[in-house]
Design a protein around this motif. Sequence first.
Motif, PDB file in Angstrom:
ATOM      1  N   ILE A  82       0.178  -1.408  -0.231  1.00 16.02           N
ATOM      2  CA  ILE A  82      -0.063  -0.108   0.209  1.00 16.02           C
ATOM      3  C   ILE A  82       0.886   1.342  -0.192  1.00 16.02           C
ATOM      4  O   ILE A  82       0.173   2.306  -0.028  1.00 16.02           O
ATOM      5  CB  ILE A  82      -0.984  -0.045   1.395  1.00 16.02           C
ATOM      6  CG1 ILE A  82       0.042  -0.353   2.699  1.00 16.02           C
ATOM      7  CG2 ILE A  82      -1.846  -0.781   1.021  1.00 16.02           C
ATOM      8  CD1 ILE A  82      -1.456   0.420   3.106  1.00 16.02           C
ATOM      9  N   HIS A  83       2.197   1.309  -0.380  1.00 12.30           N
ATOM     10  CA  HIS A  83       3.224   2.244   0.671  1.00 12.30           C
ATOM     11  C   HIS A  83       2.541   2.674  -1.564  1.00 12.30           C
ATOM     12  O   HIS A  83       2.860   2.520  -2.324  1.00 12.30           O
ATOM     13  CB  HIS A  83       4.280   2.234   0.315  1.00 12.30           C
ATOM     14  CG  HIS A  83       5.281   3.168   0.650  1.00 12.30           C
ATOM     15  ND1 HIS A  83       5.795   3.379  -0.618  1.00 12.30           N
ATOM     16  CD2 HIS A  83       6.043   2.751   1.314  1.00 12.30           C
ATOM     17  CE1 HIS A  83       6.991   4.255  -0.261  1.00 12.30           C
ATOM     18  NE2 HIS A  83       7.117   4.619   1.259  1.00 12.30           N
ATOM     19  N   PRO A  84       2.935   4.376  -1.590  1.00  6.38           N
ATOM     20  CA  PRO A  84       2.550   4.877  -2.586  1.00  6.38           C
ATOM     21  C   PRO A  84       3.744   4.858  -3.509  1.00  6.38           C
ATOM     22  O   PRO A  84       3.249   4.392  -5.071  1.00  6.38           O
ATOM     23  CB  PRO A  84       2.140   6.577  -2.416  1.00  6.38           C
ATOM     24  CG  PRO A  84       2.297   6.763  -0.849  1.00  6.38           C
ATOM     25  CD  PRO A  84       3.109   5.388  -0.139  1.00  6.38           C
ATOM     26  N   ARG A  85       4.967   4.658  -3.255  1.00  8.37           N
ATOM     27  CA  ARG A  85       5.615   4.012  -4.398  1.00  8.37           C
ATOM     28  C   ARG A  85       5.812   2.827  -4.575  1.00  8.37           C
ATOM     29  O   ARG A  85       5.339   2.603  -5.757  1.00  8.37           O
ATOM     30  CB  ARG A  85       7.092   4.865  -4.158  1.00  8.37           C
ATOM     31  CG  ARG A  85       7.467   6.456  -4.039  1.00  8.37           C
ATOM     32  CD  ARG A  85       8.837   7.025  -3.194  1.00  8.37           C
ATOM     33  NE  ARG A  85       9.871   6.441  -3.898  1.00  8.37           N
ATOM     34  CZ  ARG A  85      10.970   6.146  -3.557  1.00  8.37           C
ATOM     35  NH1 ARG A  85      11.033   6.231  -1.813  1.00  8.37           N
ATOM     36  NH2 ARG A  85      11.891   5.597  -3.990  1.00  8.37           N
ATOM     37  N   GLY A  86       5.749   2.236  -3.454  1.00  9.99           N
ATOM     38  CA  GLY A  86       6.184   0.341  -3.811  1.00  9.99           C
ATOM     39  C   GLY A  86       4.574  -0.354  -4.577  1.00  9.99           C
ATOM     40  O   GLY A  86       4.687  -0.807  -5.387  1.00  9.99           O
ATOM     41  N   ARG A  87       3.755   0.601  -4.390  1.00 13.74           N
ATOM     42  CA  ARG A  87       2.540  -0.251  -5.129  1.00 13.74           C
ATOM     43  C   ARG A  87       2.567  -0.070  -6.201  1.00 13.74           C
ATOM     44  O   ARG A  87       1.828  -0.738  -6.878  1.00 13.74           O
ATOM     45  CB  ARG A  87       1.398  -0.052  -4.596  1.00 13.74           C
ATOM     46  CG  ARG A  87       0.795   1.257  -5.050  1.00 13.74           C
ATOM     47  CD  ARG A  87      -0.689   1.465  -4.169  1.00 13.74           C
ATOM     48  NE  ARG A  87      -0.543   3.685  -4.426  1.00 13.74           N
ATOM     49  CZ  ARG A  87      -1.273   4.061  -3.604  1.00 13.74           C
ATOM     50  NH1 ARG A  87      -1.416   3.765  -1.816  1.00 13.74           N
ATOM     51  NH2 ARG A  87      -1.825   4.967  -3.703  1.00 13.74           N
ATOM     52  N   THR A  88       3.218   0.736  -7.212  1.00 10.22           N
ATOM     53  CA  THR A  88       3.171   1.552  -8.401  1.00 10.22           C
ATOM     54  C   THR A  88       4.464   1.095  -9.042  1.00 10.22           C
ATOM     55  O   THR A  88       4.258   1.071 -10.175  1.00 10.22           O
ATOM     56  CB  THR A  88       3.159   3.308  -8.699  1.00 10.22           C
ATOM     57  OG1 THR A  88       3.480   3.178  -7.846  1.00 10.22           O
ATOM     58  CG2 THR A  88       1.587   3.687  -8.387  1.00 10.22           C
ATOM     59  N   ALA A  89       6.056   0.805  -8.185  1.00 15.02           N
ATOM     60  CA  ALA A  89       6.675   0.440  -8.932  1.00 15.02           C
ATOM     61  C   ALA A  89       7.283  -1.183  -9.121  1.00 15.02           C
ATOM     62  O   ALA A  89       7.414  -1.710 -10.446  1.00 15.02           O
ATOM     63  CB  ALA A  89       7.794   0.892  -7.705  1.00 15.02           C
ATOM     64  N   SER A  90       6.204  -1.522  -8.103  1.00 19.17           N
ATOM     65  CA  SER A  90       6.225  -3.449  -7.853  1.00 19.17           C
ATOM     66  C   SER A  90       6.095  -3.772  -9.622  1.00 19.17           C
ATOM     67  O   SER A  90       4.976  -4.043  -9.585  1.00 19.17           O
ATOM     68  CB  SER A  90       6.248  -3.745  -6.840  1.00 19.17           C
ATOM     69  OG  SER A  90       6.074  -5.155  -7.046  1.00 19.17           O
ATOM     70  N   LEU A  91       6.725  -4.780  -9.910  1.00 21.20           N
ATOM     71  CA  LEU A  91       6.225  -5.717 -10.751  1.00 21.20           C
ATOM     72  C   LEU A  91       4.817  -6.463 -10.733  1.00 21.20           C
ATOM     73  O   LEU A  91       4.270  -6.365 -11.617  1.00 21.20           O
ATOM     74  CB  LEU A  91       7.549  -6.008 -12.177  1.00 21.20           C
ATOM     75  CG  LEU A  91       6.856  -6.788 -12.960  1.00 21.20           C
ATOM     76  CD1 LEU A  91       6.299  -6.021 -14.351  1.00 21.20           C
ATOM     77  CD2 LEU A  91       8.383  -7.131 -13.964  1.00 21.20           C
ATOM     78  N   ALA A  92       5.872  -7.674  -9.761  1.00 19.93           N
ATOM     79  CA  ALA A  92       4.388  -8.266  -9.323  1.00 19.93           C
ATOM     80  C   ALA A  92       3.143  -7.244  -8.852  1.00 19.93           C
ATOM     81  O   ALA A  92       2.022  -7.946  -9.896  1.00 19.93           O
ATOM     82  CB  ALA A  92       5.197  -8.918  -8.077  1.00 19.93           C
ATOM     83  N   LEU A  93       3.414  -6.232  -8.255  1.00 25.08           N
ATOM     84  CA  LEU A  93       2.207  -6.095  -8.218  1.00 25.08           C
ATOM     85  C   LEU A  93       1.345  -5.466  -9.207  1.00 25.08           C
ATOM     86  O   LEU A  93      -0.246  -4.892  -9.269  1.00 25.08           O
ATOM     87  CB  LEU A  93       2.269  -4.948  -6.856  1.00 25.08           C
ATOM     88  CG  LEU A  93       2.514  -5.254  -5.646  1.00 25.08           C
ATOM     89  CD1 LEU A  93       2.777  -4.219  -4.800  1.00 25.08           C
ATOM     90  CD2 LEU A  93       1.162  -5.964  -5.125  1.00 25.08           C
ATOM     91  N   ARG A  94       2.224  -5.044 -10.300  1.00 30.46           N
ATOM     92  CA  ARG A  94       1.566  -3.949 -11.034  1.00 30.46           C
ATOM     93  C   ARG A  94       0.921  -5.545 -12.032  1.00 30.46           C
ATOM     94  O   ARG A  94      -0.328  -4.777 -12.854  1.00 30.46           O
ATOM     95  CB  ARG A  94       1.962  -3.207 -12.243  1.00 30.46           C
ATOM     96  CG  ARG A  94       2.341  -1.903 -11.451  1.00 30.46           C
ATOM     97  CD  ARG A  94       3.475  -1.478 -12.371  1.00 30.46           C
ATOM     98  NE  ARG A  94       4.723  -1.592 -13.639  1.00 30.46           N
ATOM     99  CZ  ARG A  94       5.847  -2.005 -12.982  1.00 30.46           C
ATOM    100  NH1 ARG A  94       6.354  -1.266 -12.058  1.00 30.46           N
ATOM    101  NH2 ARG A  94       6.948  -2.319 -14.373  1.00 30.46           N
ATOM    102  N   LEU A  95       1.471  -6.470 -11.992  1.00 33.82           N
ATOM    103  CA  LEU A  95       1.020  -7.230 -12.918  1.00 33.82           C
ATOM    104  C   LEU A  95      -0.311  -8.132 -12.011  1.00 33.82           C
ATOM    105  O   LEU A  95      -1.264  -8.525 -12.977  1.00 33.82           O
ATOM    106  CB  LEU A  95       1.817  -8.316 -12.865  1.00 33.82           C
ATOM    107  CG  LEU A  95       2.810  -8.025 -14.185  1.00 33.82           C
ATOM    108  CD1 LEU A  95       3.952  -9.533 -13.916  1.00 33.82           C
ATOM    109  CD2 LEU A  95       2.618  -7.986 -15.147  1.00 33.82           C
ATOM    110  N   ALA A  96      -0.267  -7.941 -10.909  1.00 30.65           N
ATOM    111  CA  ALA A  96      -1.381  -8.610 -10.049  1.00 30.65           C
ATOM    112  C   ALA A  96      -2.654  -7.058 -10.029  1.00 30.65           C
ATOM    113  O   ALA A  96      -4.085  -8.094 -10.532  1.00 30.65           O
ATOM    114  CB  ALA A  96      -1.055  -8.307  -8.675  1.00 30.65           C
ATOM    115  N   HIS A  97      -2.706  -6.116 -10.435  1.00 35.02           N
ATOM    116  CA  HIS A  97      -3.561  -5.231 -10.528  1.00 35.02           C
ATOM    117  C   HIS A  97      -3.932  -5.088 -11.869  1.00 35.02           C
ATOM    118  O   HIS A  97      -5.016  -4.289 -12.047  1.00 35.02           O
ATOM    119  CB  HIS A  97      -3.330  -4.041  -9.854  1.00 35.02           C
ATOM    120  CG  HIS A  97      -3.155  -3.993  -8.941  1.00 35.02           C
ATOM    121  ND1 HIS A  97      -4.092  -4.354  -7.629  1.00 35.02           N
ATOM    122  CD2 HIS A  97      -1.625  -3.947  -7.294  1.00 35.02           C
ATOM    123  CE1 HIS A  97      -3.036  -4.636  -6.274  1.00 35.02           C
ATOM    124  NE2 HIS A  97      -2.240  -3.635  -6.193  1.00 35.02           N
TER     125      HIS A  97
END
Length: 114
Positions: A82-97
């Motif tokens: 949920i970190h503002p930078r983390g959630r948008t930078a993480s490839l795994a989270l971007r692919l999940a979203h």
Amino acid sequence: MTGRPTYSADGLRHDVADPATWSVRVCEDRCVTCIFRPGNLMHLEPGRVAGMVNTAVADEGHIVCHKTLGTESPAICAGFAIHPRGRTASLALRLAHAGVLRIIPVQPDREGRP
């Protein structure tokens, strides 16, 4: 995503994705000692969390919840997710979203994870 577990230099498993199921494990809630909670509950050196976030962001990576390290189900830290930078930078989270990977919720403070 590799088909084999990956380990850090200190021997802890840190792969959070399962290529067989196209899924990624993410902690559903921050654990009680999460590094993203107020205070320094893990007694880390000053600047350590910022350094971890900066490294993860620069690598399009993530921070693994310390409670899931060394388990069969390492998961992305809920605080990082949920970190503002983390959630948008993480490839795994971007692919999940984006719906490419399915999120498997993990409860870090409960035995028998996920």
